[in-house]
Write an enzyme that holds these catalytic residues in place. Sequence first.
Site, mmCIF file in Angstrom:
data_model
loop_
_atom_site.group_PDB
_atom_site.id
_atom_site.type_symbol
_atom_site.label_atom_id
_atom_site.label_comp_id
_atom_site.label_asym_id
_atom_site.label_seq_id
_atom_site.Cartn_x
_atom_site.Cartn_y
_atom_site.Cartn_z
ATOM 1 C CG LEU A 14 59.461 30.136 2.321
ATOM 2 C CD1 LEU A 14 60.915 30.040 2.749
ATOM 3 C CD2 LEU A 14 58.909 28.753 2.069
ATOM 4 C CG HIS A 15 54.097 33.758 5.158
ATOM 5 N ND1 HIS A 15 54.674 34.303 6.287
ATOM 6 C CD2 HIS A 15 54.471 34.548 4.140
ATOM 7 C CE1 HIS A 15 55.357 35.391 5.953
ATOM 8 N NE2 HIS A 15 55.254 35.557 4.647
ATOM 9 C CB ALA A 16 50.485 29.052 6.556
#
Length: 88
Positions: A14-16
């Site tokens: 769950l990044h960017a």
Amino acid sequence: MAQVTATIASKVGLHARPAATFVKAVADSGVKVTIAKEGGAPVDAASILGVMTLGAAHGDVVVLESSDADADKALADLKALLETDLDA
């Protein structure tokens, strides 16, 4: 209180982009939702900073919770989103 677990499918976690896509879906649902890594403290799922600070990686299990009425469908939709590779 409605609760579901989901396994993060995006290869970068769950990044960017995956986090932004998820946060937008939470906001669009109109339901107040929290998200937490298993055993961790919950954060507001509509907060991009909160979601990114979870450090949820590919394969991690997260818990989505809401005390709103009729939250079951929204949580099911959000679970399905998290269990999709949002980078593909």
